[in-house]
Design a protein around this motif. Structure first.
Motif, PDB file in Angstrom:
ATOM      1  N   ALA A   1       0.914  -1.258  -0.010  1.00 55.42           N
ATOM      2  CA  ALA A   1      -0.137   0.016  -0.049  1.00 55.42           C
ATOM      3  C   ALA A   1       0.908   1.208  -0.084  1.00 55.42           C
ATOM      4  O   ALA A   1       0.497   2.331  -0.463  1.00 55.42           O
ATOM      5  CB  ALA A   1      -0.941   0.058   1.183  1.00 55.42           C
ATOM      6  N   ASP A   2       1.972   1.209   0.565  1.00 58.04           N
ATOM      7  CA  ASP A   2       3.044   2.494   0.651  1.00 58.04           C
ATOM      8  C   ASP A   2       4.066   2.334  -0.271  1.00 58.04           C
ATOM      9  O   ASP A   2       5.077   3.128  -0.011  1.00 58.04           O
ATOM     10  CB  ASP A   2       3.101   2.888   2.176  1.00 58.04           C
TER      11      ASP A   2
ATOM     12  N   ASP B   1       4.444   5.605  -2.079  1.00 59.81           N
ATOM     13  CA  ASP B   1       4.134   6.689  -1.443  1.00 59.81           C
ATOM     14  C   ASP B   1       5.119   7.869  -1.701  1.00 59.81           C
ATOM     15  O   ASP B   1       6.348   7.481  -1.574  1.00 59.81           O
ATOM     16  CB  ASP B   1       4.110   6.487   0.169  1.00 59.81           C
ATOM     17  N   TYR B   2       4.712   9.045  -2.052  1.00 59.69           N
ATOM     18  CA  TYR B   2       5.737  10.212  -2.230  1.00 59.69           C
ATOM     19  C   TYR B   2       6.345  10.023  -3.708  1.00 59.69           C
ATOM     20  O   TYR B   2       7.218  10.830  -4.190  1.00 59.69           O
ATOM     21  CB  TYR B   2       6.722  10.599  -1.179  1.00 59.69           C
TER      22      TYR B   2
ATOM     23  N   MET C   1      -2.892   4.781  -7.195  1.00 58.37           N
ATOM     24  CA  MET C   1      -3.025   5.662  -6.223  1.00 58.37           C
ATOM     25  C   MET C   1      -2.996   4.473  -4.695  1.00 58.37           C
ATOM     26  O   MET C   1      -2.554   4.958  -3.607  1.00 58.37           O
ATOM     27  CB  MET C   1      -4.369   6.290  -5.975  1.00 58.37           C
TER      28      MET C   1
ATOM     29  N   MET D   1      -0.995   2.038  -4.291  1.00 59.45           N
ATOM     30  CA  MET D   1       0.197   2.036  -3.919  1.00 59.45           C
ATOM     31  C   MET D   1       1.007   3.439  -3.088  1.00 59.45           C
ATOM     32  O   MET D   1       2.068   3.507  -2.951  1.00 59.45           O
ATOM     33  CB  MET D   1       1.148   1.411  -4.837  1.00 59.45           C
ATOM     34  N   GLY D   2      -0.035   4.358  -2.782  1.00 63.52           N
ATOM     35  CA  GLY D   2       0.533   5.637  -2.693  1.00 63.52           C
ATOM     36  C   GLY D   2       0.818   6.523  -3.546  1.00 63.52           C
ATOM     37  O   GLY D   2       1.563   7.669  -3.256  1.00 63.52           O
TER      38      GLY D   2
ATOM     39  N   LYS E   1       2.005   9.258  -6.226  1.00 58.87           N
ATOM     40  CA  LYS E   1       1.731  10.757  -6.220  1.00 58.87           C
ATOM     41  C   LYS E   1       1.153  10.969  -7.699  1.00 58.87           C
ATOM     42  O   LYS E   1       0.165  11.803  -7.706  1.00 58.87           O
ATOM     43  CB  LYS E   1       2.957  11.624  -6.063  1.00 58.87           C
TER      44      LYS E   1
END
Lengths: 418, 161
Positions: free
Chosen positions: A186-187, A190-191, A217, A219-220, A222
């Motif tokens: 999930a992360d 991220d960023y 999204m 997987m986080g 951007k």
């Protein structure tokens, strides 16, 4: 040194020559989209105290989350936004009879390669399917964009995803992206931005590409981008008269990670409760009874998705103990589905066809779940309580798996049909 | 700006749907939003939380939707600062823009338990557990973000400039 799509697009939108990951920029977005939360945006905008919008023509507002209004409170919210739109002369306003924002935005010509889109919805990553740097922000930040035309952004690192091989029958872009989310978690992005490459991506329809960027999204990410090609240009030119400057990544661009995916071995995937990265194969879950099957959403509510659904129904009835809900992603999709006989096929099978919108995906209305119930859904989130009771379970899968399961009354592998 | 309060502690990947469930998104008033904060993960939170209390969480706090109501409801409920192993990017921005202090602090979950008293100094990143005496070091926010927080969020910050 070569640059990624994110680096090149953000540099242009910030008016600087060259940027690197970690740089902080003032970015001027080309499109600023919001949905019902335009009500919150307009409230914050009024608090800032400026007399006019930076550029009303960059603003797009699309009602989709609760259409038609499911409560008096929502009706008041809708009314507030309609009044604001009139007062500030926002011409790109789409009321309850248009569809889901992530489908309407490209249909109406707002997704142009090389541009920057910000939207007050996390799944704004969808528009990266058109080679756009497109990302989600909050309502307060959008109010600042409405007032000042800009926002700060950190230039992200980029993950390169390369597919090899071809999809087996019954396997789709939804299965690819669910599998990837299971791998990266999930992360995992991220960023970060993601760029997708490979023959399977090149061969994919625009609709299938949008599934990949929409779910990135989860997987986080951007932003999630597919380098634009002739297919992209053909689509964009039919819907937008405005010129654009497509951006491609440099061949020597620097990526923080490369992920190779072999599609030849990929089987139908399913995200299990209560996290999108809890991914298993449909085969492992086959036989699990379901009470609701939802086919639609900004992820998988386009014509090809409805066609896959009808193929699986194959003239049969939805299982008597299953409520099947079908929600075309937009009015355009709805109309095409009517012309193709898809809506009739769903109705004949005993499915409930709802008006285009987000429907029960975020738990607002139109088909919520009771405690202990299970729903298989072509949507993008299965968080606890997302679609009604916190004691209900949501499983995410491709439209083919959803429809096959609706007929079987339990989670089932799609049948191979031409 | 220094924070001191009782810890409410949660795990990894706490998403915005459980922080502020979608069924309440039509609610606009922060004080009413506060009543539903964390409802789907901790029904006692809204009843027990007091002004100044501190929310501690694991990695990727605030993942999911872009709904800024997730930050609004925590701030309105009285939370002074959210300290987590890490955050999802949209929640991170929303918290800052709404004037809710937010700090990434690797190791925070190892030194803070529910009910502990914590003291946090945002300008230096010093985190002290007043109950156990343990300490941790949070990442210090860049000056332009501290400015936004000190002004009470992006809107008051813009009004000022």
């Amino acid at each position: 040194m070569g640059k990624t799509m994110a680096e090149k697009i953000l540099a242009r939108a910030a008016g600087v020559r060259s940027v690197s990951p970690g740089d902080l920029l003032d970015v001027i977005p080309d499109v600023a989209m919001s949905h019902e939360n335009a009500g919150l945006v307009s409230k914050s905008f009024k608090e800032i105290g400026v007399s006019k919008l930076f550029d009303p023509d960059r603003i797009v507002i699309i009602f989709d989350h609760r259409v038609p209004a499911e409560s008096e409170k929502t009706a008041e919210g809708h009314k507030t936004v309609r009044e604001f739109v009139k007062k500030y002369k926002i011409k790109n306003f789409f009321d309850i009879n248009t569809g889901i924002c992530h489908q309407v935005l490209p249909e109406q010509g707002f997704c142009r390669p090389g541009e920057v889109i910000v939207g007050t919805d996390s799944h704004t990553t969808t528009h990266g399917a058109f080679g756009v740097f497109s990302t989600g922000i909050g309502a307060t930040e959008m109010a600042a964009v409405w007032a000042t035309g800009k926002l700060w952004m950190m230039v992200p690192e980029t993950i390169k995803v390369v597919t090899e091989g071809k999809f087996s029958p019954g396997v789709f872009s939804k299965d690819l992206i669910l599998h990837l989310i299971g791998l990266l978690r999930a992360d995992g992005a991220d960023y970060k931005a993601i760029e997708f490459f490979g023959d399977a991506i090149d061969e994919m329809s625009i609709a299938s590409r949008m599934v990949v960027t929409n779910l990135s999204m989860e997987m986080g990410a951007k932003a999630a981008m597919i380098p634009p090609d002739q297919k992209t240009f053909d689509f964009v030119k039919t819907v937008s008269g405005k010129p654009f400057q497509a951006v491609l990544p440099d061949s020597d661009a620097k990526y923080c990670r490369t992920v190779d995916l072999d599609l030849n071995l990929l089987a139908p995937q399913i995200a299990c409760p209560h996290a999108v990265d809890n991914v298993k194969t449909v085969k492992e879950l086959a036989g699990t009874p379901i009470q609701q099957a939802l086919l639609g959403s900004c992820t998988n509510g386009r014509v090809e998705d409805l066609e896959e659904g009808v193929k699986q129904l194959a003239g049969r009835k939805v299982h008597p103990e299953v409520r099947m809900l079908v929600i075309p992603a937009s009015w355009k999709v709805y109309r095409q589905a009517l012309d193709k006989g898809l809506i009739a096929a769903f109705i004949d099978a005993g499915a409930v066809v709802l008006n285009p919108g987000c429907g029960p995906c975020l738990g607002a209305h139109q088909g919520l779940l009771a405690p202990g119930e299970r729903c298989i859904s072509s949507t993008n989130r299965n968080f606890q309580g997302r679609m009604g009771s916190t004691q209900a379970e949501i499983y995410l899968a491709s439209p083919a798996t959803v429809a096959a399961s609706a007929v079987a009354g339990k989670i089932a592998l799609p049948e191979v049909r031409s | 700006m220094k924070f001191s309060g009782t810890v409410f502690k949660y795990g990894n990947d706490v998403n915005t749907d459980v922080i502020f469930p979608g069924r309440y998104l039509k609610v606009w008033e922060p004080t009413e939003m506060a009543k539903y904060a964390m409802e789907d993960i901790d029904k006692e939170f809204a009843k027990k939380v007091k002004r100044g209390d501190i929310l501690v969480a694991g990695k990727y706090f605030g993942c999911g939707s872009s709904r800024e109501q997730a930050a609004t409801c925590l701030k309105a409920a009285g939370i002074s600062v959210v300290i987590a192993e890490g955050f999802a990017r949209i929640f991170y921005r929303n918290a800052i823009n709404l004037g809710l202090a937010i700090m990434a602090c690797p190791g925070i979950t190892a030194i803070a338990n529910a009910g502990d008293r914590l003291e946090v100094e945002p300008t230096t990143g010093e985190v002290k557990n007043l109950t156990s005496g343990k300490t941790a070091k949070a990442k210090v926010l860049p000056p332009f973000i501290l400015d936004i927080l000190n002004d009470g969020g992006l809107i008051p910050h813009l009004k000022k400039s």
